[in-house]
Design an enzyme around this catalytic site. Structure first.
Site, PDB file in Angstrom:
ATOM      1  N   ASP A   1       0.872  -1.176   0.000  1.00 15.01           N
ATOM      2  CA  ASP A   1       0.000   0.000   0.000  1.00 15.01           C
ATOM      3  C   ASP A   1       0.915   1.234   0.000  1.00 15.01           C
ATOM      4  O   ASP A   1       2.142   1.111  -0.145  1.00 15.01           O
ATOM      5  CB  ASP A   1      -1.013  -0.034   1.159  1.00 15.01           C
ATOM      6  CG  ASP A   1      -0.390   0.253   2.520  1.00 15.01           C
ATOM      7  OD1 ASP A   1       0.853   0.384   2.612  1.00 15.01           O
ATOM      8  OD2 ASP A   1      -1.157   0.342   3.504  1.00 15.01           O
TER       9      ASP A   1
ATOM     10  N   HIS B   1       8.631 -24.794   8.741  1.00 13.19           N
ATOM     11  CA  HIS B   1       7.606 -25.507   9.518  1.00 13.19           C
ATOM     12  C   HIS B   1       6.188 -25.261   9.009  1.00 13.19           C
ATOM     13  O   HIS B   1       5.346 -26.146   9.089  1.00 13.19           O
ATOM     14  CB  HIS B   1       7.677 -25.095  10.994  1.00 13.19           C
ATOM     15  CG  HIS B   1       8.820 -25.737  11.726  1.00 13.19           C
ATOM     16  ND1 HIS B   1       8.864 -25.859  13.101  1.00 13.19           N
ATOM     17  CD2 HIS B   1       9.983 -26.289  11.275  1.00 13.19           C
ATOM     18  CE1 HIS B   1       9.991 -26.467  13.461  1.00 13.19           C
ATOM     19  NE2 HIS B   1      10.690 -26.728  12.374  1.00 13.19           N
TER      20      HIS B   1
END
Ligand code: RB5
Length: 147
Positions: free
Chosen positions: A8, A98
């Site tokens: 943004d 993970h």
């Protein structure tokens, strides 16, 4: 590796930093905006990048805004997206190893250029370990069907 990148207005400068880094390191990227400092709503950009990741148009995404929070909250609404807000290299590496994160979110108000570059390097350099983590990531996917 193909990377979608978006920001943004508050993440614009950091996005440009990251794009320079990606170019120097030979990564292909596609810029999903915003392209200038006029205020925009971060969910609109997060959606474009998240959909590109979810539909396989790219392998990974990077989103920047002031805090990284709005981008991560928005991107995680798209099925198949696992967006990780990381402001340290350890979390960035672990989010891939993970959690098989597929979007990295960064906050330009939170970290400086050097730390951001190290985080991007850690994220892109890490690989999902699979094994015991695979069924847990699959359970994240199952949560998409609730509610
Ligand atoms: C914009 O003012 C700011 O709210 C946005 O960049 C981001 O920090 C939202 O999470």
């Amino acid at each position: 590796m193909r990377i979608a990148i978006g920001c943004d207005h508050r993440g614009l400068v950091l996005k440009q930093t990251v794009m320079n880094q990606l170019a120097l390191q030979g990564h292909g990227y596609e810029d999903f905006g915003t392209y200038d400092s006029a205020p925009v709503d971060y969910p609109d950009v997060a959606r474009r990048v998240a959909e590109a990741v979810a539909n396989g148009h790219v392998d990974l995404g990077i989103l920047t805004c002031g805090t990284g929070l709005g981008m991560s909250m928005s991107a995680n609404k798209i099925k198949g997206v696992r967006a990780a807000l990381c402001h340290d290299t350890f979390s960035a590496r672990m989010s891939r190893e993970h959690n098989d994160a597929n979007i990295l979110c960064l906050g330009s108000w939170v970290i400086g250029q050097g730390v951001a570059e190290d985080i991007v390097k850690a994220f892109l350099g890490a690989k999902f370990e699979g094994g015991r983590h695979r069924k847990r990531v699959e359970k994240i996917r199952e949560l998409e069907n609730i509610g």
